[in-house]
Design an enzyme around this catalytic site. Sequence first.
Site, PDB file in Angstrom:
ATOM      1  N   LEU A  22       0.804  -1.236   0.000  1.00 34.54           N
ATOM      2  CA  LEU A  22       0.000   0.000   0.000  1.00 34.54           C
ATOM      3  C   LEU A  22       0.833   1.281   0.000  1.00 34.54           C
ATOM      4  O   LEU A  22       0.289   2.356  -0.200  1.00 34.54           O
ATOM      5  CB  LEU A  22      -0.904   0.014   1.242  1.00 34.54           C
ATOM      6  CG  LEU A  22      -1.933  -1.123   1.330  1.00 34.54           C
ATOM      7  CD1 LEU A  22      -2.686  -1.042   2.656  1.00 34.54           C
ATOM      8  CD2 LEU A  22      -2.921  -1.038   0.174  1.00 34.54           C
ATOM      9  N   SER A  23       2.142   1.162   0.257  1.00 31.77           N
ATOM     10  CA  SER A  23       2.922   2.387   0.506  1.00 31.77           C
ATOM     11  C   SER A  23       3.844   2.727  -0.652  1.00 31.77           C
ATOM     12  O   SER A  23       5.002   2.289  -0.695  1.00 31.77           O
ATOM     13  CB  SER A  23       3.752   2.205   1.789  1.00 31.77           C
ATOM     14  OG  SER A  23       2.925   2.241   2.908  1.00 31.77           O
ATOM     15  N   ARG A 139      -3.001   4.827   5.959  1.00 28.71           N
ATOM     16  CA  ARG A 139      -2.395   5.423   7.138  1.00 28.71           C
ATOM     17  C   ARG A 139      -3.227   6.612   7.638  1.00 28.71           C
ATOM     18  O   ARG A 139      -3.316   6.851   8.840  1.00 28.71           O
ATOM     19  CB  ARG A 139      -0.942   5.830   6.834  1.00 28.71           C
ATOM     20  CG  ARG A 139      -0.101   4.626   6.361  1.00 28.71           C
ATOM     21  CD  ARG A 139       1.153   4.411   7.138  1.00 28.71           C
ATOM     22  NE  ARG A 139       0.974   4.350   8.559  1.00 28.71           N
ATOM     23  CZ  ARG A 139       1.953   4.316   9.439  1.00 28.71           C
ATOM     24  NH1 ARG A 139       3.198   4.357   9.026  1.00 28.71           N
ATOM     25  NH2 ARG A 139       1.720   4.259  10.725  1.00 28.71           N
ATOM     26  N   GLU A 175       3.860  13.104   9.327  1.00 31.92           N
ATOM     27  CA  GLU A 175       4.080  11.684   9.619  1.00 31.92           C
ATOM     28  C   GLU A 175       4.665  11.467  11.008  1.00 31.92           C
ATOM     29  O   GLU A 175       5.232  10.424  11.310  1.00 31.92           O
ATOM     30  CB  GLU A 175       4.950  11.055   8.534  1.00 31.92           C
ATOM     31  CG  GLU A 175       4.366  11.176   7.134  1.00 31.92           C
ATOM     32  CD  GLU A 175       3.572   9.955   6.649  1.00 31.92           C
ATOM     33  OE1 GLU A 175       3.893   8.841   7.036  1.00 31.92           O
ATOM     34  OE2 GLU A 175       2.617  10.153   5.857  1.00 31.92           O
ATOM     35  N   ARG A 215       6.467  12.857   2.294  1.00 33.47           N
ATOM     36  CA  ARG A 215       5.279  12.704   3.138  1.00 33.47           C
ATOM     37  C   ARG A 215       5.131  13.781   4.216  1.00 33.47           C
ATOM     38  O   ARG A 215       4.094  13.875   4.865  1.00 33.47           O
ATOM     39  CB  ARG A 215       5.312  11.338   3.824  1.00 33.47           C
ATOM     40  CG  ARG A 215       5.255  10.152   2.876  1.00 33.47           C
ATOM     41  CD  ARG A 215       4.758   8.969   3.675  1.00 33.47           C
ATOM     42  NE  ARG A 215       5.135   7.703   3.117  1.00 33.47           N
ATOM     43  CZ  ARG A 215       4.922   6.543   3.752  1.00 33.47           C
ATOM     44  NH1 ARG A 215       4.385   6.550   4.960  1.00 33.47           N
ATOM     45  NH2 ARG A 215       5.270   5.413   3.200  1.00 33.47           N
ATOM     46  N   HIS A 252      10.828   8.244   5.089  1.00 31.64           N
ATOM     47  CA  HIS A 252      10.810   9.018   6.336  1.00 31.64           C
ATOM     48  C   HIS A 252      12.258   9.350   6.696  1.00 31.64           C
ATOM     49  O   HIS A 252      13.181   8.573   6.376  1.00 31.64           O
ATOM     50  CB  HIS A 252      10.234   8.200   7.507  1.00 31.64           C
ATOM     51  CG  HIS A 252       8.757   7.983   7.446  1.00 31.64           C
ATOM     52  ND1 HIS A 252       8.171   6.771   7.732  1.00 31.64           N
ATOM     53  CD2 HIS A 252       7.738   8.820   7.148  1.00 31.64           C
ATOM     54  CE1 HIS A 252       6.858   6.870   7.622  1.00 31.64           C
ATOM     55  NE2 HIS A 252       6.566   8.112   7.261  1.00 31.64           N
ATOM     56  N   CYS A 374      10.869   2.334  13.919  1.00 31.59           N
ATOM     57  CA  CYS A 374       9.490   2.621  13.472  1.00 31.59           C
ATOM     58  C   CYS A 374       8.475   2.115  14.480  1.00 31.59           C
ATOM     59  O   CYS A 374       7.367   2.626  14.582  1.00 31.59           O
ATOM     60  CB  CYS A 374       9.180   1.914  12.151  1.00 31.59           C
ATOM     61  SG  CYS A 374      10.230   2.383  10.799  1.00 31.59           S
TER      62      CYS A 374
HETATM   63  O1  SUG Z   1       4.065   4.046   6.299  1.00 32.00           O
HETATM   64  N1  SUG Z   1       4.415   0.583   5.844  1.00 32.00           N
HETATM   65  C1  SUG Z   1       4.649   1.763   6.641  1.00 32.00           C
HETATM   66  C2  SUG Z   1       5.988   1.676   7.311  1.00 32.00           C
HETATM   67  C3  SUG Z   1       6.206   2.778   8.295  1.00 32.00           C
HETATM   68  C4  SUG Z   1       7.594   2.840   8.808  1.00 32.00           C
HETATM   69  N2  SUG Z   1       7.713   3.882   9.769  1.00 32.00           N
HETATM   70  C5  SUG Z   1       8.788   4.647   9.947  1.00 32.00           C
HETATM   71  N3  SUG Z   1       9.747   4.722   9.058  1.00 32.00           N
HETATM   72  N4  SUG Z   1       8.835   5.403  10.999  1.00 32.00           N
HETATM   73  C6  SUG Z   1       4.556   3.033   5.796  1.00 32.00           C
HETATM   74  O2  SUG Z   1       4.983   3.005   4.629  1.00 32.00           O
HETATM   75  C7  SUG Z   1       3.051  -0.920   4.492  1.00 32.00           C
HETATM   76  C8  SUG Z   1       1.649  -1.458   4.459  1.00 32.00           C
HETATM   77  C9  SUG Z   1       1.412  -2.408   3.324  1.00 32.00           C
HETATM   78  O3  SUG Z   1       2.004  -2.251   2.269  1.00 32.00           O
HETATM   79  O4  SUG Z   1       0.567  -3.329   3.493  1.00 32.00           O
HETATM   80  C10 SUG Z   1       3.172   0.310   5.376  1.00 32.00           C
HETATM   81  O5  SUG Z   1       2.205   0.986   5.639  1.00 32.00           O
END
Ligand code: SUG
Length: 467
Positions: A22-23, A139, A175, A215, A252, A374
């Site tokens: 999803l990201s 998110r 974020e 972001r 991030h 994270c």
């Molecule tokens: O926002 N992954 C999160 C990972 C967040 C990591 N956080 C920090 N770096 N602080 C994101 O990209 C993946 C979900 C998916 O693909 O199913 C996801 O949301």
Amino acid sequence: MMSAREYNFDGLVGPTHNYAGLSWGNVASAMHQNATANPRAAALEGLAKMRRVAAMGIGQAVLPPLARPNLRLLHELGFRGSPGEMIERAGKSDPVLLAAAYSASSMWTANAATVSPAADCADRRTHFTPANLATLLHRSAEAIDTTRVLRAVFRDERRFAVHDSLPGCLVLSDEGAANHTRLCSADGSRGIELFVAGRSAFDRSAAAPALYPARQTLEASQAVARRHQLDLEQATLFFQQNPVVIDAGVFHNDVISVGRGNVLLAHELAFIDQRNRLDELRRMWDQVCDGPLEIVEIAARDLPVADAVSSYLFNSQLLSRPDGGMTLLCPQEVAETPTAHAAARKILAAGTPIDDLQFADLRQSMRNGGGPACLRLRVVLDEVDRAGCAPGVFWTESLDRRLTAWVQKHYRESLAPEDLRDPRLVDECQAAIESLASILQLDHGMLLADHVSTASMNRAAGMSESQ
Ligand code: SUG
């Protein structure tokens, strides 16, 4: 009275941990799209990390996962009927929407909020701004529930100010703590708050990534700093992330830099105009803090950005132990990436308080782009603050045992994309959250608020609307 110290509030991995890709801009998430996840292993890996940090004598606590599937989101997207019907209809109409409603992404609590310790805030309360996470659908749906959870956990309003999240729009996309670092001589004394944004929404001439989203905006970071009543003139800095590394998968700042206490570790390509900006930080440090500031920069020739992204070296947890030393708790992938391992050893030899390297297996989370840092939200608390929090979230051996048994009982060992359409998963998740509420001594109505209200709203609307 014990002085203030840092607590790591780790997100418990929820029972629907899955790989949906999803990201956009998060390389690991894209790479593992549609893989089969193991939610039980993911949650146990997270608990093992907390156990380890707690055993070092460091403050540890947990935040509950948000209730999934997110029926409020499905309702907002026009799906009606019983929870089972909503799931079925969303799955048929657009599996990506169903995956967004099922995402366990609240586990990455570094994105839950930006936190400013009381010593930095004019009213001497600890300020929280829950992140609106406006860039990505799955998110952005977290913010409203996260706000409620943070208010329930940090409940004494004389000690804590939990703001609403910023308005959810591109100009103010935020974020949370993943783009915020606090440097200080001691947790309880005044520190420097360093915000790192990926772009400016208003300054169109400013550099910005070409491929992936930035972001965090400068405007969002500035708004958070104002709300938190920080000393904007003398103890707050705003850096810009290097857009080139965002396009290489650094979605991030905590993928390219980490800091705590008097130590800042950064890749040499982390920030725009890095040399001058770090000089500015050094000057500010001399005005605000005592003792030496230790900045360790890792050169691109030693650690290519691609290796920083795949190993997540800078997403290690930088932990201050009670004996005065610091531990760098790295993801296992650092040990498996020769350049990153060599860079970690170089950090160890750099003459900073870091005198210990450790590795944690967090593969389930790492495959979604979530490393050790994270998974935690850092909050500085003194004893009075701690007494103003919900007591059941703090780590004890007995809580560890109960959470481990809870995971063993409620979590599946395998979750593939098609399993999100299994109507039994809805009930399994609800049972898990209800039982977690009693373990953490939190109100289960609070944890399931949207779930319950959406289901009853849909029942009241009747079948005519559901068809
Ligand atoms: O926002 N992954 C999160 C990972 C967040 C990591 N956080 C920090 N770096 N602080 C994101 O990209 C993946 C979900 C998916 O693909 O199913 C996801 O949301």
